[in-house]
Design a protein around this motif. Structure first.
Motif: not given
Length: 394
Positions: A248-254
């Motif tokens: 789930g980190i990528l969604r939050k980062l973007v």
């Protein structure tokens, strides 16, 4: 066209040390001026078995042959047999540790055929290859190459546009129908110096730390292989010793990069998170490790008043890997195209499946834990080749 995708005890991370490869193969030989035979160093058959620096010993020859490979890419695509055969041969030349002095000598190297040997003889004799010179002056090749610089235009689409009368990217711009593709076109065609690649990584790292501290980021691609200039920026992300924390980190980062204005509107070109969405059941391995969470974005690199007098827009790949597969991801995103292709071939011969998501047993699907690159090389019974030795493409 640009499409905005909706976003709703372990090894250390120290740099791998360089050590020579020691693989025994039959070596090509040549006769010296006295007529006696001189043994040449071995040239292993696969690029994942040989050290491929840039520049290489035969760099002038490689540069002379490159237009012929590029022509095949434009006409048939990089994955076509016509293109792969040429790429394979060129990678063999790049990985040859001695100066090739004749076509006959080259023929003893794996994947160098008779037609290519003739061109090598021509280069040795004249210092050029006329077919390559002709290709660089070929109107169709020039047109296709220009059209393919536009995001979303591959070789098939380029040939369709060519038949419709388009001869350059500028022709497409003039139609007014490709405004999204040309919004950042000029910037993303420019090469990116190493200092700017490092600066972009730092911007990403800072925002990542605001979301979930403890992440480790590393620059991959051409930068990691030592190139002074890069086409884009590849940032690989993991959480050391914390399996599952990356989900789930990528969604939050973007989303955060968008909110901060570091990704402009419509700047998310692609977004996928198969690793985050994978499911697991008791006594069964996760089945979707063959893909990583990835986002290809346009990154707005803010002006700093000195080295960047204005904002620059760059292509950036954000990749997230689980800790147990970090080594596989690092290898998968750090090698040249031919290196990765040959690594998959070699892995299959040993009963494994390799991709940037993981190294797995082909029969059982069991994951081979690879927290470092050397874990991958050891599992595949390969001698260590550092990133700067994986420059297998011209």
């Amino acid at each position: 066209m640009y499409q905005h995708k909706s976003l709703a005890s372990s090894p250390s991370l120290a740099s791998e040390t360089r050590s020579p490869t020691h693989v025994t193969f039959r070596s090509p030989s040549k006769e010296n001026s006295t007529g006696s035979t001189v043994e040449r160093p071995a040239v292993p058959p696969l690029s994942c078995m040989r050290y491929s620096p840039r520049p290489c010993v035969n760099q002038a020859l490689v540069d002379a042959l490159k237009p012929l490979r590029d022509y095949r890419f434009a006409e048939f695509g990089s994955g076509a047999p016509e293109s792969i055969s040429y790429s394979t041969a060129l990678s063999a030349i790049i990985g040859t540790p001695f100066k090739i002095e004749s076509g006959a000598e080259a023929r003893k190297i794996n994947k160098i055929g008779e037609k290519l040997a003739i061109k090598i003889d021509e280069f040795v004799r004249t210092g050029k290859i006329q077919d390559s010179v002709d290709v660089l002056e070929n109107d169709r090749f020039i047109a296709l190459s220009s059209l393919m610089t536009v995001h979303g235009v591959g070789h098939h689409r380029a040939k369709e546009l060519y038949l419709q009368g388009y001869r350059s990217a500028e022709d497409l711009r003039k139609t007014g129908q490709w405004d999204k593709e040309f919004q950042y076109h000029e910037d993303i065609q420019e090469k990116i110096p190493r200092s700017e690649v490092e600066s972009i990584q730092e911007f990403v790292r800072i925002q990542l730390a605001r979301i979930e501290p403890g992440a480790h980021t590393v620059l991959c691609g051409g930068y990691r292989r030592g190139k002074t200039m890069s086409n884009d920026v590849d940032v690989l992300i993991t959480y050391p010793h914390q399996d599952g924390k990356e989900r789930g980190i990528l969604r939050k980062l973007v989303l955060r990069l968008e909110a901060k204005g570091l990704i402009p509107p419509d700047g998310v070109l692609s977004f996928s998170q198969p690793a985050t969405l994978r499911t697991t059941r008791a006594n069964k391995r996760a089945s979707s490790f063959d893909s990583l969470d990835k986002a290809l974005v346009i990154f707005k690199h803010p002006a700093n008043g000195t080295t960047r007098p204005r904002d620059f827009y760059r292509r950036v790949d954000l990749i997230v890997a689980a800790w147990e597969n970090y080594g596989a991801a690092l290898v998968g995103w750090s090698g040249g195209t031919q290196f990765e292709r040959d690594l998959r071939i070699h892995a299959e011969r040993l009963g494994y499946k390799f991709d940037s998501g993981a190294l797995r047993n082909r029969t059982t699907g069991e994951i081979v834990r690879t927290m470092t690159e050397k874990d991958v090389f050891r599992a595949l019974e390969l001698d260590w080749i550092p990133p700067e030795g994986r420059n297998t493409d011209p």
